[in-house]
Design a protein around this motif. Structure first.
Motif, PDB file in Angstrom:
ATOM      1  N   LEU A   1      21.956  30.143  60.168  1.00 31.56           N
ATOM      2  CA  LEU A   1      21.542  29.021  59.324  1.00 31.56           C
ATOM      3  C   LEU A   1      21.826  27.742  60.097  1.00 31.56           C
ATOM      4  O   LEU A   1      22.925  27.550  60.615  1.00 31.56           O
ATOM      5  N   LEU A   2      20.848  26.861  60.164  1.00 29.00           N
ATOM      6  CA  LEU A   2      20.994  25.624  60.919  1.00 29.00           C
ATOM      7  C   LEU A   2      20.313  24.487  60.177  1.00 29.00           C
ATOM      8  O   LEU A   2      19.116  24.545  59.901  1.00 29.00           O
ATOM      9  N   LYS A   3      21.111  23.469  59.867  1.00 25.12           N
ATOM     10  CA  LYS A   3      20.542  22.287  59.218  1.00 25.12           C
ATOM     11  C   LYS A   3      19.889  21.416  60.267  1.00 25.12           C
ATOM     12  O   LYS A   3      20.525  21.005  61.247  1.00 25.12           O
ATOM     13  N   GLN A   4      18.597  21.126  60.081  1.00 26.57           N
ATOM     14  CA  GLN A   4      17.836  20.286  60.999  1.00 26.57           C
ATOM     15  C   GLN A   4      17.241  19.136  60.197  1.00 26.57           C
ATOM     16  O   GLN A   4      16.264  19.312  59.473  1.00 26.57           O
ATOM     17  N   ASP A   5      17.859  17.962  60.335  1.00 31.25           N
ATOM     18  CA  ASP A   5      17.433  16.797  59.568  1.00 31.25           C
ATOM     19  C   ASP A   5      17.450  17.122  58.075  1.00 31.25           C
ATOM     20  O   ASP A   5      18.493  17.375  57.510  1.00 31.25           O
ATOM     21  N   ASP A   6      16.282  17.153  57.454  1.00 29.23           N
ATOM     22  CA  ASP A   6      16.211  17.405  56.008  1.00 29.23           C
ATOM     23  C   ASP A   6      15.747  18.831  55.719  1.00 29.23           C
ATOM     24  O   ASP A   6      15.211  19.113  54.656  1.00 29.23           O
ATOM     25  N   GLN A   7      15.956  19.743  56.678  1.00 27.00           N
ATOM     26  CA  GLN A   7      15.548  21.127  56.488  1.00 27.00           C
ATOM     27  C   GLN A   7      16.681  22.084  56.857  1.00 27.00           C
ATOM     28  O   GLN A   7      17.597  21.724  57.596  1.00 27.00           O
ATOM     29  N   LEU A   8      16.586  23.287  56.316  1.00 24.96           N
ATOM     30  CA  LEU A   8      17.488  24.367  56.708  1.00 24.96           C
ATOM     31  C   LEU A   8      16.644  25.457  57.351  1.00 24.96           C
ATOM     32  O   LEU A   8      15.747  26.023  56.717  1.00 24.96           O
ATOM     33  N   ALA A   9      16.937  25.737  58.624  1.00 25.51           N
ATOM     34  CA  ALA A   9      16.224  26.784  59.354  1.00 25.51           C
ATOM     35  C   ALA A   9      17.039  28.074  59.261  1.00 25.51           C
ATOM     36  O   ALA A   9      18.231  28.090  59.573  1.00 25.51           O
ATOM     37  N   ILE A  10      16.393  29.132  58.815  1.00 25.60           N
ATOM     38  CA  ILE A  10      17.032  30.443  58.689  1.00 25.60           C
ATOM     39  C   ILE A  10      16.371  31.400  59.671  1.00 25.60           C
ATOM     40  O   ILE A  10      15.182  31.709  59.545  1.00 25.60           O
ATOM     41  N   THR A  11      17.147  31.825  60.653  1.00 22.77           N
ATOM     42  CA  THR A  11      16.665  32.802  61.637  1.00 22.77           C
ATOM     43  C   THR A  11      17.308  34.144  61.327  1.00 22.77           C
ATOM     44  O   THR A  11      18.533  34.251  61.314  1.00 22.77           O
ATOM     45  N   ARG A  12      16.478  35.146  61.103  1.00 22.98           N
ATOM     46  CA  ARG A  12      16.992  36.457  60.713  1.00 22.98           C
ATOM     47  C   ARG A  12      16.412  37.515  61.649  1.00 22.98           C
ATOM     48  O   ARG A  12      15.204  37.579  61.877  1.00 22.98           O
ATOM     49  N   SER A  13      17.295  38.340  62.186  1.00 24.02           N
ATOM     50  CA  SER A  13      16.866  39.431  63.055  1.00 24.02           C
ATOM     51  C   SER A  13      17.548  40.712  62.607  1.00 24.02           C
ATOM     52  O   SER A  13      18.752  40.719  62.333  1.00 24.02           O
ATOM     53  N   VAL A  14      16.764  41.797  62.539  1.00 25.74           N
ATOM     54  CA  VAL A  14      17.266  43.106  62.100  1.00 25.74           C
ATOM     55  C   VAL A  14      16.854  44.139  63.133  1.00 25.74           C
ATOM     56  O   VAL A  14      15.690  44.228  63.515  1.00 25.74           O
ATOM     57  N   ARG A  15      17.845  44.890  63.579  1.00 31.73           N
ATOM     58  CA  ARG A  15      17.575  45.955  64.538  1.00 31.73           C
ATOM     59  C   ARG A  15      17.971  47.287  63.912  1.00 31.73           C
ATOM     60  O   ARG A  15      19.099  47.468  63.446  1.00 31.73           O
ATOM     61  N   GLU A  16      17.058  48.209  63.882  1.00 31.28           N
ATOM     62  CA  GLU A  16      17.312  49.583  63.437  1.00 31.28           C
ATOM     63  C   GLU A  16      16.889  50.516  64.557  1.00 31.28           C
ATOM     64  O   GLU A  16      15.694  50.703  64.799  1.00 31.28           O
ATOM     65  N   GLY A  17      17.875  51.052  65.254  1.00 32.76           N
ATOM     66  CA  GLY A  17      17.564  51.842  66.433  1.00 32.76           C
ATOM     67  C   GLY A  17      16.987  50.949  67.512  1.00 32.76           C
ATOM     68  O   GLY A  17      17.598  49.985  67.945  1.00 32.76           O
ATOM     69  N   GLU A  18      15.753  51.276  67.924  1.00 29.20           N
ATOM     70  CA  GLU A  18      15.058  50.471  68.935  1.00 29.20           C
ATOM     71  C   GLU A  18      14.114  49.467  68.301  1.00 29.20           C
ATOM     72  O   GLU A  18      13.515  48.642  68.998  1.00 29.20           O
ATOM     73  N   ASP A  19      13.945  49.528  66.994  1.00 28.27           N
ATOM     74  CA  ASP A  19      13.025  48.641  66.287  1.00 28.27           C
ATOM     75  C   ASP A  19      13.713  47.312  65.999  1.00 28.27           C
ATOM     76  O   ASP A  19      14.798  47.276  65.417  1.00 28.27           O
TER      77      ASP A  19
END
Length: 388
Positions: A138-156
């Motif tokens: 989670l990163l606040k950028q000016d007047d926005q919140l950027a949510i970066t989500r990554s999920v790894r299951e095995g090699e996927d």
């Protein structure tokens, strides 16, 4: 107490326009939740700076791992190099689930109203066939919140970035903010009534989060019994069943026990910490007034006599070097006794008036001119007053 300084290292989005994969409007935190966050004060939060460690145990009491939580004051450096004071939260757990290694870590920077400035969370389970790993930033950028989500299951591997206007997620409580909020509730010994906060569910979607006070209970910690305040948090995911967690909190915010409802085992402290009590201001000392009998005090009376003699010698020396002063005073007293005026002050002013250095010259012709001794010494002002 150590201080952490952190600078943002996540690049800003090229397209700052907010996007969301959800077509329906975002849930909103209600007024009760927002008002509770607005009531937080820096002086209160600084009382909640401490570290704690809990043991993860199974339902049969077997040790399975450990949980560590630390809240302290930090500094956060934004993109333009501005340093601001903030709350620094670091939580870390590691243990075994059905003989499989698992762990979770949270590192967050919060404002004094628990607004998330930046947070990194990492969760993993070492399944034998398909190991699972999930990271959310989670990163606040000016007047926005950027949510970066990554999920790894095995090699996927799946990764996605979503932007939300800060105005649309007021009352959002991240994982790091939740740990501080629980300490606040324990310190105040109350939960805001009917408050609906915002939280992220396991899929990274916004949903409501509520807190409920379950009362007080006596708990055995080592060889000591203590009262704990129980708070239950429920994350109401719209796509899955609600998830609840119960927190057993000591008076100063220390976590004595954590139970995930529906999961085997719990986290519990093994040693009673030093519980901090609320600092009460000491009353001002009251000093009883006593009459000062300085004549009976040998030291004070001796100083009085010394000072009296010092002044007498000083006055005598001055009059000896200025005999005209004594002659002038004697002359004035003689003149006063001869005239015996009703207004002594005006008589003295008229008598000593000619001795004034800035007194204007007396007019040559002044048959009816009798200046007042209290008139201004400025000749121009005297002339103006005469003309009037």
């Amino acid at each position: 107490m150590s201080s952490h300084i952190y600078s943002t290292g996540v690049p800003r989005a090229k397209d700052p326009s907010p996007t969301s994969p959800e077509h329906k409007p975002l849930p909103k935190a209600n007024a009760e939740a927002i008002d509770f966050l607005s009531s937080l004060r820096q002086e209160e939060l600084q009382l909640l700076f401490f570290s704690e460690n809990l043991a993860m145990v199974s339902d049969t009491g077997q040790p399975k791992g450990e949980l560590s939580i630390k809240v302290e004051k930090g500094k956060y450096k934004e993109d333009f190099g501005v340093l601001s004071n903030c709350l620094f939260v670091h939580a870390y757990s590691r243990g075994f689930l059905d003989k499989m290694l698992c762990g979770n870590s949270v590192l967050g920077y919060l404002s004094w109203q628990l607004e998330t400035m930046e947070q990194h969370s990492h969760e993993f389970i070492k399944f034998l066939i398909l190991p699972m790993e999930r990271k959310i930033t989670l990163l606040k950028q000016d007047d926005q919140l950027a949510i970066t989500r990554s999920v790894r299951e095995g090699e996927d591997m799946k990764t996605g970035v979503t932007f939300f206007p800060m105005s649309s997620i007021k009352g959002f409580i991240s994982e790091a903010a939740n740990m501080v909020l629980l300490r606040v509730m324990a310190w105040r010994q109350m939960v805001p009534s009917n408050a609906h906060f915002l939280a992220l569910d396991t899929d990274g979607k916004f949903c409501h989060s509520t807190y409920q006070a379950l009362g007080f209970q006596t708990m055995q910690v080592g060889h000591q019994q203590t009262n704990v305040f129980i708070v239950e948090q429920t994350v109401h995911s719209e796509d899955s069943i609600p998830m609840s967690c119960q927190y057993y909190l000591l008076r100063d915010g220390h976590l004595a026990k954590r139970v995930q409802v529906g999961s085997p085992g719990c986290c519990i402290i093994t040693k009673m910490p030093i519980v901090r009590e609320e600092d009460e201001p000491e009353p001002r000392p009251v000093f009883e007034k006593k009459p000062l009998a300085w004549e009976e005090d040998l030291q004070l009376y001796s100083r009085f006599l010394d000072r009296k003699e010092e002044l007498r010698l000083s006055h005598t020396s001055y009059l000896r070097h200025h005999p005209e002063a004594q002659a002038l005073v004697s002359d004035f007293l003689l003149f006063l006794l001869l005239r015996q005026p009703e207004d002594v002050v005006t008589f003295a002013a008229e008598y000593f008036g000619p001795f004034a250095a800035r007194r204007p010259a007396t007019p040559a012709l002044r048959s009816s001119y009798r200046p007042s001794p209290f008139r201004s010494l400025d000749p121009d002002l005297d002339d103006d007053s005469e003309s009037n």
